[in-house]
Design a protein around this motif. Structure first.
Motif, short mmCIF file in Angstrom:
data_model
loop_
_atom_site.label_atom_id
_atom_site.label_comp_id
_atom_site.label_asym_id
_atom_site.label_seq_id
_atom_site.Cartn_x
_atom_site.Cartn_y
_atom_site.Cartn_z
N ILE A 180 0.86 -1.18 0.00
CA ILE A 180 0.00 0.00 0.00
C ILE A 180 0.90 1.23 0.00
N GLN A 181 0.60 2.18 -0.87
CA GLN A 181 1.41 3.39 -0.92
C GLN A 181 1.01 4.38 0.17
N GLU A 182 -0.29 4.62 0.33
CA GLU A 182 -0.76 5.61 1.30
C GLU A 182 -1.88 5.02 2.15
N LEU A 183 -1.76 5.20 3.47
CA LEU A 183 -2.77 4.72 4.41
C LEU A 183 -3.32 5.89 5.21
N TYR A 184 -4.66 6.00 5.22
CA TYR A 184 -5.35 6.99 6.03
C TYR A 184 -6.29 6.24 6.97
N LEU A 185 -6.01 6.28 8.24
CA LEU A 185 -6.84 5.58 9.23
C LEU A 185 -7.38 6.61 10.23
N ILE A 186 -8.69 6.82 10.18
CA ILE A 186 -9.36 7.77 11.08
C ILE A 186 -10.44 7.01 11.82
N SER A 187 -10.34 6.94 13.14
CA SER A 187 -11.25 6.10 13.91
C SER A 187 -11.76 6.82 15.15
N ASP A 188 -13.08 6.76 15.33
CA ASP A 188 -13.73 7.25 16.55
C ASP A 188 -14.06 6.09 17.49
N ILE A 189 -13.58 4.89 17.13
CA ILE A 189 -13.88 3.69 17.91
C ILE A 189 -12.71 3.38 18.85
N PRO A 190 -12.92 3.39 20.15
CA PRO A 190 -11.83 3.12 21.09
C PRO A 190 -11.60 1.63 21.33
N ASP A 191 -11.67 0.84 20.28
CA ASP A 191 -11.46 -0.61 20.40
C ASP A 191 -9.96 -0.89 20.23
N GLU A 192 -9.26 -1.05 21.35
CA GLU A 192 -7.80 -1.14 21.31
C GLU A 192 -7.31 -2.35 20.54
N ALA A 193 -7.94 -3.51 20.76
CA ALA A 193 -7.50 -4.73 20.06
C ALA A 193 -7.63 -4.58 18.56
N PHE A 194 -8.75 -4.00 18.13
CA PHE A 194 -8.98 -3.82 16.70
C PHE A 194 -7.96 -2.85 16.09
N LEU A 195 -7.73 -1.71 16.74
CA LEU A 195 -6.81 -0.71 16.22
C LEU A 195 -5.38 -1.25 16.17
N LYS A 196 -5.00 -2.01 17.18
CA LYS A 196 -3.66 -2.60 17.18
C LYS A 196 -3.51 -3.59 16.03
N MET A 197 -4.58 -4.37 15.77
CA MET A 197 -4.55 -5.32 14.66
C MET A 197 -4.37 -4.60 13.33
N VAL A 198 -5.08 -3.48 13.12
CA VAL A 198 -4.97 -2.72 11.88
C VAL A 198 -3.56 -2.14 11.74
N LEU A 199 -3.07 -1.49 12.79
CA LEU A 199 -1.75 -0.86 12.73
C LEU A 199 -0.64 -1.89 12.54
N HIS A 200 -0.81 -3.05 13.14
CA HIS A 200 0.22 -4.08 13.04
C HIS A 200 0.29 -4.68 11.64
N ASN A 201 -0.87 -4.86 11.01
CA ASN A 201 -0.92 -5.60 9.74
C ASN A 201 -0.79 -4.73 8.49
N LEU A 202 -1.05 -3.43 8.59
CA LEU A 202 -0.99 -2.57 7.42
C LEU A 202 0.27 -1.72 7.44
N THR A 203 0.96 -1.69 6.32
CA THR A 203 2.17 -0.88 6.18
C THR A 203 2.09 -0.09 4.89
N ALA A 204 2.29 1.21 4.99
CA ALA A 204 2.26 2.08 3.80
C ALA A 204 3.66 2.59 3.52
N LEU A 205 4.06 2.58 2.26
CA LEU A 205 5.41 2.97 1.89
C LEU A 205 5.59 4.48 1.76
N GLU A 206 4.55 5.16 1.26
CA GLU A 206 4.68 6.58 0.96
C GLU A 206 4.17 7.47 2.09
N SER A 207 3.00 7.13 2.64
CA SER A 207 2.38 8.04 3.60
C SER A 207 1.53 7.28 4.62
#
Length: 326
Positions: free
Chosen positions: A209-236
């Motif tokens: 993925i070149q660019e990742l935009y993650l905006i969340s109003d959900i305070p679900d820590e396990a879910f957010l950690k899973m997203v941040l851990h598994n997605l990597t963006a090269l450009e932004s």
């Protein structure tokens, strides 16, 4: 016994190629430059200009992409074609951009919906009857209802489950055109999309993925950690997470641009691990002492990739303290 396809006489090879679907021809052409040249020589294919003239783009966007891929080399095609995905409260949206086709930029807008919305789709189409063209699109052996609304230049695709549809499209673009995701935008306002997004993230484990935009109003820590851990963006990487101060997550983020809004969770340890050229951090818990240490280390040669840094600290900037010993 295996017979090299391209060594067959053209008289024999031509009907074989004609028997293949457009999708299969496209996949075959990606094997080598020679294969693509032979296909173009033996099968008459419409040029991008001819497609624009007869407006085939309105009826079968996947065929249009296939013809482009057959017309261009791999490097040319990937310079011209990109796609992005947006997931928000309005549903799943996919945008394909063709940058300079026949001296203009073309965009395909797809709205991916669950088949449960078909009745609403029918009612909506009655209201815009003159503006809507409907048909069937073949994707990975599956026949799908598709409609095109010329006024808004948008397609609507219907699947049993909309996230399965999105995952299938992503795989189709990768397998057929070797296309990776340029932009992935995820806007989370409630919990309703979590199961689908989890499926999507699992499917993107090895994706580029070149660019990742993650905006969340959900305070679900396990879910957010899973997203941040598994997605990597090269450009932004652009992150805006509504979490409490106890939320902790550390990762070696590497990208050209890195931005964090609501950065109460982004610690000094995270900053030390960061490798980016342009960094912007807002609403942080950083103090003058933290930033003085960071700048001192930068002055000694650490963080050599860094070019610009903008940090909103939790206390007033102390210029005298920063300038001490510089």
């Amino acid at each position: 016994m295996m017979i090299p396809l391209l060594r067959l006489p053209h008289l024999i090879l031509k009907p074989i190629l004609h028997s293949l679907s457009l999708c299969d021809l496209t996949s075959l052409s990606a094997c080598s430059k020679k294969t693509r040249i032979v296909i173009k020589m033996l099968i008459k294919l419409p040029s991008p200009h001819e497609l624009m003239q007869n407006r085939s783009i309105e009826y079968c966007p996947m065929d249009f992409l296939c013809y482009l891929r057959l017309d261009m080399s791999s490097s040319e095609f990937h310079q011209q074609v990109s796609y992005s995905i947006r997931i928000d409260w309005g549903g799943i949206h996919l945008l394909i951009t063709l940058r300079r086709i026949d001296s203009c930029e073309i965009k395909f807008y797809f709205h991916i919906r669950s088949i449960n919305n078909t009745w609403n789709h029918v009612i909506d189409n009655r209201r815009w009857k003159k503006d809507v063209k409907s048909g069937i699109l073949e994707i990975s052996g599956v026949s799908l209802p598709i409609s095109y609304r010329s006024k808004f230049k948008t397609f609507q695709l219907f699947w049993d489950y909309d996230y399965h549809g999105l995952i299938t499209l992503i795989k189709y673009f990768k397998d057929t055109f070797a296309l990776e995701i340029d932009e992935l935008l995820i806007f989370l306002k409630d919990y309703s999309d979590l199961p689908g997004i989890k499926l999507l993230i699992d499917s993107l484990a090895n994706a580029t993925i070149q660019e990742l935009y993650l905006i969340s109003d959900i305070p679900d820590e396990a879910f957010l950690k899973m997203v941040l851990h598994n997605l990597t963006a090269l450009e932004s990487n652009v992150l805006e997470l509504s979490v409490n101060d106890q939320f902790q997550f550390r990762k070696h983020f590497k990208s050209e641009i890195f931005k964090v809004e609501k950065a109460n969770w982004f610690t000094f340890g995270n900053l030390l691990l960061l490798q980016a050229s342009k960094v912007k951090i807002s609403d942080s818990q950083f103090t003058n002492r933290d930033m003085k240490e960071y700048m001192d280390r930068w002055m000694t040669g650490e963080f050599e990739k860094l070019k610009t840094l903008s940090v909103e600290m939790c206390e007033q900037f102390d210029e005298a303290y920063f300038m001490d010993q510089w």
